[in-house]
Write an enzyme that holds these catalytic residues in place. Structure first.
Site, PDB file in Angstrom:
ATOM      1  N   GLY A 101     -43.191 -62.543 -14.069  1.00  0.00           N
ATOM      2  CA  GLY A 101     -43.667 -63.904 -14.316  1.00  0.00           C
ATOM      3  C   GLY A 101     -45.180 -63.918 -14.405  1.00  0.00           C
TER       4      GLY A 101
ATOM      5  N   LYS B  34     -42.381 -73.783   2.831  1.00  0.00           N
ATOM      6  CA  LYS B  34     -43.029 -74.105   1.552  1.00  0.00           C
ATOM      7  C   LYS B  34     -42.607 -75.499   1.080  1.00  0.00           C
ATOM      8  CE  LYS B  34     -45.018 -74.081  -2.326  1.00  0.00           C
ATOM      9  NZ  LYS B  34     -46.460 -74.222  -2.477  1.00  0.00           N
TER      10      LYS B  34
ATOM     11  N   GLY C 280     -48.950 -85.891  -9.699  1.00  0.00           N
ATOM     12  CA  GLY C 280     -48.230 -85.144 -10.730  1.00  0.00           C
ATOM     13  C   GLY C 280     -48.230 -83.680 -10.364  1.00  0.00           C
TER      14      GLY C 280
ATOM     15  N   CYS D  20     -45.087 -79.137  -9.008  1.00  0.00           N
ATOM     16  CA  CYS D  20     -44.464 -78.783  -7.719  1.00  0.00           C
ATOM     17  C   CYS D  20     -43.957 -79.954  -6.887  1.00  0.00           C
ATOM     18  CB  CYS D  20     -45.453 -77.983  -6.888  1.00  0.00           C
ATOM     19  SG  CYS D  20     -45.861 -76.403  -7.645  1.00  0.00           S
TER      20      CYS D  20
ATOM     21  N   ARG E 220     -48.028 -80.689 -16.472  1.00  0.00           N
ATOM     22  CA  ARG E 220     -46.644 -80.872 -16.026  1.00  0.00           C
ATOM     23  C   ARG E 220     -46.542 -82.045 -15.040  1.00  0.00           C
ATOM     24  NH1 ARG E 220     -45.148 -74.715 -14.578  1.00  0.00           N
ATOM     25  NH2 ARG E 220     -47.311 -74.762 -13.861  1.00  0.00           N
TER      26      ARG E 220
HETATM   27  N1  LIG Z   1     -48.009 -73.827 -10.428  1.00  0.00           N
HETATM   28  C1  LIG Z   1     -48.409 -73.806  -9.161  1.00  0.00           C
HETATM   29  O1  LIG Z   1     -49.498 -74.238  -8.838  1.00  0.00           O
HETATM   30  C2  LIG Z   1     -47.515 -73.231  -8.090  1.00  0.00           C
HETATM   31  C3  LIG Z   1     -48.042 -73.050  -6.804  1.00  0.00           C
HETATM   32  C4  LIG Z   1     -47.217 -72.504  -5.818  1.00  0.00           C
HETATM   33  C5  LIG Z   1     -45.919 -72.145  -6.112  1.00  0.00           C
HETATM   34  N2  LIG Z   1     -45.436 -72.315  -7.369  1.00  0.00           N
HETATM   35  C6  LIG Z   1     -44.076 -71.835  -7.661  1.00  0.00           C
HETATM   36  O2  LIG Z   1     -44.199 -70.564  -8.310  1.00  0.00           O
HETATM   37  C7  LIG Z   1     -43.145 -70.392  -9.269  1.00  0.00           C
HETATM   38  C8  LIG Z   1     -43.742 -70.112 -10.645  1.00  0.00           C
HETATM   39  O3  LIG Z   1     -44.503 -71.227 -11.032  1.00  0.00           O
HETATM   40  P1  LIG Z   1     -45.468 -71.178 -12.309  1.00  0.00           P
HETATM   41  O4  LIG Z   1     -46.206 -72.456 -12.310  1.00  0.00           O
HETATM   42  O5  LIG Z   1     -46.241 -69.889 -12.305  1.00  0.00           O
HETATM   43  O6  LIG Z   1     -44.384 -71.125 -13.493  1.00  0.00           O
HETATM   44  P2  LIG Z   1     -44.625 -70.753 -15.043  1.00  0.00           P
HETATM   45  O7  LIG Z   1     -43.555 -71.405 -15.798  1.00  0.00           O
HETATM   46  O8  LIG Z   1     -46.068 -70.989 -15.395  1.00  0.00           O
HETATM   47  O9  LIG Z   1     -44.408 -69.151 -15.104  1.00  0.00           O
HETATM   48  C9  LIG Z   1     -43.187 -68.508 -14.902  1.00  0.00           C
HETATM   49  C10 LIG Z   1     -43.099 -67.340 -15.880  1.00  0.00           C
HETATM   50  O10 LIG Z   1     -42.001 -66.497 -15.519  1.00  0.00           O
HETATM   51  C11 LIG Z   1     -41.525 -65.878 -16.703  1.00  0.00           C
HETATM   52  N3  LIG Z   1     -40.225 -65.256 -16.431  1.00  0.00           N
HETATM   53  C12 LIG Z   1     -39.014 -65.834 -16.209  1.00  0.00           C
HETATM   54  N4  LIG Z   1     -38.082 -64.883 -15.950  1.00  0.00           N
HETATM   55  C13 LIG Z   1     -38.715 -63.677 -16.000  1.00  0.00           C
HETATM   56  C14 LIG Z   1     -38.295 -62.338 -15.801  1.00  0.00           C
HETATM   57  N5  LIG Z   1     -37.029 -62.020 -15.467  1.00  0.00           N
HETATM   58  N6  LIG Z   1     -39.202 -61.346 -15.950  1.00  0.00           N
HETATM   59  C15 LIG Z   1     -40.496 -61.633 -16.250  1.00  0.00           C
HETATM   60  N7  LIG Z   1     -40.950 -62.889 -16.439  1.00  0.00           N
HETATM   61  C16 LIG Z   1     -40.074 -63.899 -16.307  1.00  0.00           C
HETATM   62  C17 LIG Z   1     -41.516 -67.025 -17.703  1.00  0.00           C
HETATM   63  O11 LIG Z   1     -41.491 -66.565 -19.028  1.00  0.00           O
HETATM   64  C18 LIG Z   1     -42.842 -67.740 -17.335  1.00  0.00           C
HETATM   65  O12 LIG Z   1     -43.920 -67.277 -18.144  1.00  0.00           O
HETATM   66  C19 LIG Z   1     -42.306 -71.667  -9.196  1.00  0.00           C
HETATM   67  O13 LIG Z   1     -41.249 -71.450  -8.306  1.00  0.00           O
HETATM   68  C20 LIG Z   1     -43.272 -72.686  -8.612  1.00  0.00           C
HETATM   69  O14 LIG Z   1     -42.602 -73.714  -7.917  1.00  0.00           O
HETATM   70  C21 LIG Z   1     -46.201 -72.844  -8.360  1.00  0.00           C
HETATM   71  O1  LIG Z   2     -55.446 -87.355  -2.150  1.00  0.00           O
HETATM   72  C1  LIG Z   2     -54.833 -86.987  -3.168  1.00  0.00           C
HETATM   73  C2  LIG Z   2     -54.594 -85.620  -3.462  1.00  0.00           C
HETATM   74  C3  LIG Z   2     -53.890 -85.292  -4.620  1.00  0.00           C
HETATM   75  N1  LIG Z   2     -53.457 -86.272  -5.451  1.00  0.00           N
HETATM   76  C4  LIG Z   2     -52.674 -85.896  -6.663  1.00  0.00           C
HETATM   77  O2  LIG Z   2     -51.587 -85.076  -6.260  1.00  0.00           O
HETATM   78  C5  LIG Z   2     -51.241 -84.173  -7.288  1.00  0.00           C
HETATM   79  C6  LIG Z   2     -51.152 -82.748  -6.762  1.00  0.00           C
HETATM   80  O3  LIG Z   2     -52.441 -82.311  -6.386  1.00  0.00           O
HETATM   81  P1  LIG Z   2     -52.699 -80.933  -5.630  1.00  0.00           P
HETATM   82  O4  LIG Z   2     -51.808 -80.827  -4.476  1.00  0.00           O
HETATM   83  O5  LIG Z   2     -54.147 -80.849  -5.351  1.00  0.00           O
HETATM   84  O6  LIG Z   2     -52.359 -79.852  -6.760  1.00  0.00           O
HETATM   85  P2  LIG Z   2     -51.103 -78.871  -6.993  1.00  0.00           P
HETATM   86  O7  LIG Z   2     -51.598 -77.776  -7.863  1.00  0.00           O
HETATM   87  O8  LIG Z   2     -49.916 -79.650  -7.418  1.00  0.00           O
HETATM   88  O9  LIG Z   2     -50.831 -78.194  -5.552  1.00  0.00           O
HETATM   89  C7  LIG Z   2     -49.739 -78.566  -4.720  1.00  0.00           C
HETATM   90  O10 LIG Z   2     -48.558 -77.907  -5.140  1.00  0.00           O
HETATM   91  C8  LIG Z   2     -48.677 -76.457  -5.145  1.00  0.00           C
HETATM   92  C9  LIG Z   2     -47.392 -75.917  -5.733  1.00  0.00           C
HETATM   93  O11 LIG Z   2     -46.368 -75.800  -4.823  1.00  0.00           O
HETATM   94  C10 LIG Z   2     -48.947 -75.982  -3.719  1.00  0.00           C
HETATM   95  O12 LIG Z   2     -49.047 -74.555  -3.708  1.00  0.00           O
HETATM   96  C11 LIG Z   2     -50.240 -76.617  -3.201  1.00  0.00           C
HETATM   97  O13 LIG Z   2     -50.469 -76.215  -1.857  1.00  0.00           O
HETATM   98  C12 LIG Z   2     -50.093 -78.137  -3.293  1.00  0.00           C
HETATM   99  O14 LIG Z   2     -51.326 -78.771  -2.912  1.00  0.00           O
HETATM  100  C13 LIG Z   2     -52.287 -84.361  -8.388  1.00  0.00           C
HETATM  101  O15 LIG Z   2     -51.772 -85.201  -9.396  1.00  0.00           O
HETATM  102  C14 LIG Z   2     -53.431 -85.040  -7.658  1.00  0.00           C
HETATM  103  O16 LIG Z   2     -54.240 -85.826  -8.506  1.00  0.00           O
HETATM  104  C15 LIG Z   2     -53.685 -87.609  -5.186  1.00  0.00           C
HETATM  105  O17 LIG Z   2     -53.284 -88.491  -5.932  1.00  0.00           O
HETATM  106  N2  LIG Z   2     -54.382 -87.934  -4.040  1.00  0.00           N
END
Ligand SMILES: NC(=O)c1ccc[n+]([C@@H]2O[C@H](COP(=O)([O-])OP(=O)(O)OC[C@H]3O[C@@H](n4cnc5c(N)ncnc54)[C@H](O)[C@@H]3O)[C@@H](O)[C@H]2O)c1
Ligand SMILES: O=c1ccn([C@@H]2O[C@H](COP(=O)(O)OP(=O)(O)O[C@H]3O[C@H](CO)[C@@H](O)[C@H](O)[C@H]3O)[C@@H](O)[C@H]2O)c(=O)[nH]1
EC number: 1.1.1.22
Length: 462
Positions: free
Chosen positions: A10, A219, A272, A275, A345
């Protein structure tokens, strides 16, 4: 096991940045990030990374080609690895049992099957994706049932807590690293191997270890608590608007209580991101599955409040503009779900634009990082027709083009550049009365009014 080779499945928002940081901090470990989307891998290998994050380019460039590699050749990377991070998507399930709530684990399952098929040496498998509690057990079952070699597998949980927009500093200086492992000698040895990787730059007292289920559940609970704070303050923002109180003053006043604390109390047009909603719904589904409907209802209300916050903002615009926005130009400043990211997203802007277009408004959108194709794709996904997009949506290159000839302007993302808008210029460009709806309460309301705007800000009573 001393980790020398890491593979990550990923190359998305989590896989790319987290592996770049590990590679930068652990020059002796070879890190290969895999994805089957060729364009995404090509972008990670280019000057234009697929993820915009302040400081990320520098981290990637410091290690890429040395000990950091991006590839679509997944099988050899798995075969060569001591440790495999699973960073694949876990979206909300859109079909069948649990549709709209449960996590769709198909990418996790296929990753586990692929690892079992390819591996002929011992591996540590690390869940970094956000998953429902007990997923490690499903992964272990798939690995054991499909193992065709003598290889042994240990599954660890290591959820990621980075927030978008601040990913690099969050990874460089994390509040904590959480690692869950099986309570067996083999499980604890695997856990210690991963602790050693992080200990290259994270102080040991910030590396927390737990059992597998506590780590997986923590988480979801962390995100649920964070989102709950936003829904709580957003519910109060409505009360402030009705009573003449100021939500920022209320946040400040309550945040001084050390038991409450000042963070995550900024009222907004709604949270938004990929997550919060997904993970809360996942928690709701877990509560339902374990026969806890009251707990499920409690957490569902966090999402209900967020939906209401978005829809009442649109209602406020329509009512204020004399109950009709049909044919009117509404400037939309910001489309990303928060500042400093190109990610849209679940952005509140998507719903707000959809609902304004449904009222037949013309939306003129400006975001410094989100391209036209993304905006069109997002609107199509929430049911706006191509015809309506052609007729009612325009994407422009700066805020002043958006404001030109607009009846109203709405700020939906808190980009720093919006705090420095040339307000006299914006005012002159707009039709009069010039309505200003500050969905992020980023500009001083009094200054907007003084400039001549008919101004409204989330959580500010008149
Ligand atoms: N986006 C965030 O800020 C955030 C923060 C913490 C946790 N997470 C979690 O992390 C996970 C990934 O989130 P993301 O935002 O990186 O998703 P994303 O959609 O940006 O990336 C996932 C990638 O995995 C690839 N993929 C799927 N199956 C695969 C395989 N078998 N081998 C190789 N690649 C493969 C897809 O093509 C895609 O590019 C989710 O569970 C999400 O909830 C996201
Ligand atoms: O006081 C606040 C703080 C945040 N937001 C909104 O909340 C959303 C999420 O913000 P933020 O949490 O900063 O960003 P994310 O990247 O979604 O991160 C959250 O989601 C991730 C994915 O799971 C986790 O890893 C992080 O710890 C968690 O903060 C955004 O739309 C922000 O504008 C507000 O409206 N008010």
């Amino acid at each position: 096991m001393k980790i020398k080779t890491i593979c990550c499945l990923g190359a998305g928002y989590v896989g790319g940045p987290t592996m770049a940081m590990i590679a930068a901090k652990c020059p002796k470990i070879q890190v290969t990030v895999c994805d089957f989307i060729q364009a995404r891998i090509d972008a990670w290998n280019s000057d234009t990374l697929p993820v915009y994050e302040p400081g990320l380019k520098e981290v990637v460039e410091s290690a890429r080609g040395e000990n950091l590699h991006f590839t679509t050749k997944i099988k050899p990377a798995i075969a060569a690895a001591d440790l495999i991070f699973v960073c694949v998507g876990t979206p909300t399930k859109s079909y069948g049992i649990g549709a709209g709530r449960a996590a769709d684990l198909r990418y996790i399952e296929s990753a586990a099957r692929l690892i079992a098929e390819v591996s002929d040496s011992d591996k540590i498998i690390v869940e970094k994706s956000t998953i429902p509690v007990k997923t490690a057990s499903a992964i272990q079952t798939i690995l054991s049932a499909n193992n065709t070699s003598e290889a042994t597998f240990q599954v660890l949980s290591n959820p990621e807590f980075l927030a978008e927009g601040t990913a690099v500093s969050d990874m460089e200086n994390p509040d904590r690293i959480l690692i869950g492992g099986e309570q067996t000698p083999e499980g604890q040895a695997a856990l210690e191997s991963l602790v050693e990787v992080y200990a290259n730059w994270v102080p040991r007292d910030r590396i927390i270890t737990t059992n597998l289920w506590s780590s997986e559940l923590s988480k979801l609970v962390a995100n649920a608590f964070l989102a709950q704070r936003i829904s709580s303050i957003n519910s109060i923002s409505a009360l402030c608007e009705a009573t003449g109180a100021d939500v920022d003053e209320v946040s400040r006043a309550i945040g001084y209580d050390s038991r409450i604390g000042p963070k995550f109390l900024k009222a907004s047009v709604g949270f938004g991101g990929s997550c919060f909603q997904k993970d809360i719904l996942n928690l709701v589904y877990l509560c339902e599955s374990f026969g806890l409907p009251e707990a499920a209802d409690y957490w569902r209300s966090v999402v209900t409040m967020n939906d209401w916050q978005k829809s009442r903002f649109v209602e406020k615009i329509v009512r204020t503009l004399f109950n009709t926005v049909s044919g009117k130009r509404i400037a939309i400043l910001g489309f990303a779900f928060k500042k400093d990211t190109n990610d849209t997203r679940e952005s509140a802007a998507i719903n707000v634009c959809r609902d304004l277009i449904a009222e037949n408004a013309q939306v003129i959108i400006y975001d410094p990082r989100v391209p036209l194709e993304t905006i069109h794709r997002d609107l199509l996904e929430v049911g706006v027709s191509q015809n309506a997009i052609n007729q009612n949506v325009k994407v422009v290159a700066d805020p002043y083009q958006a404001a030109a000839g607009a009846h109203a302007l709405a700020t939906l993302t808190e980009w720093d550049e919006f705090r420095e808008l040339d307000l006299p210029r914006v005012y002159d460009l707009m039709l009069k009365p010039a309505f200003f709806f500050d969905g992020r309460a980023i500009l001083p309301l009094e200054a907007l009014k003084k400039q001549g705007f008919e101004a409204f800000a989330i959580g500010k009573g008149r």
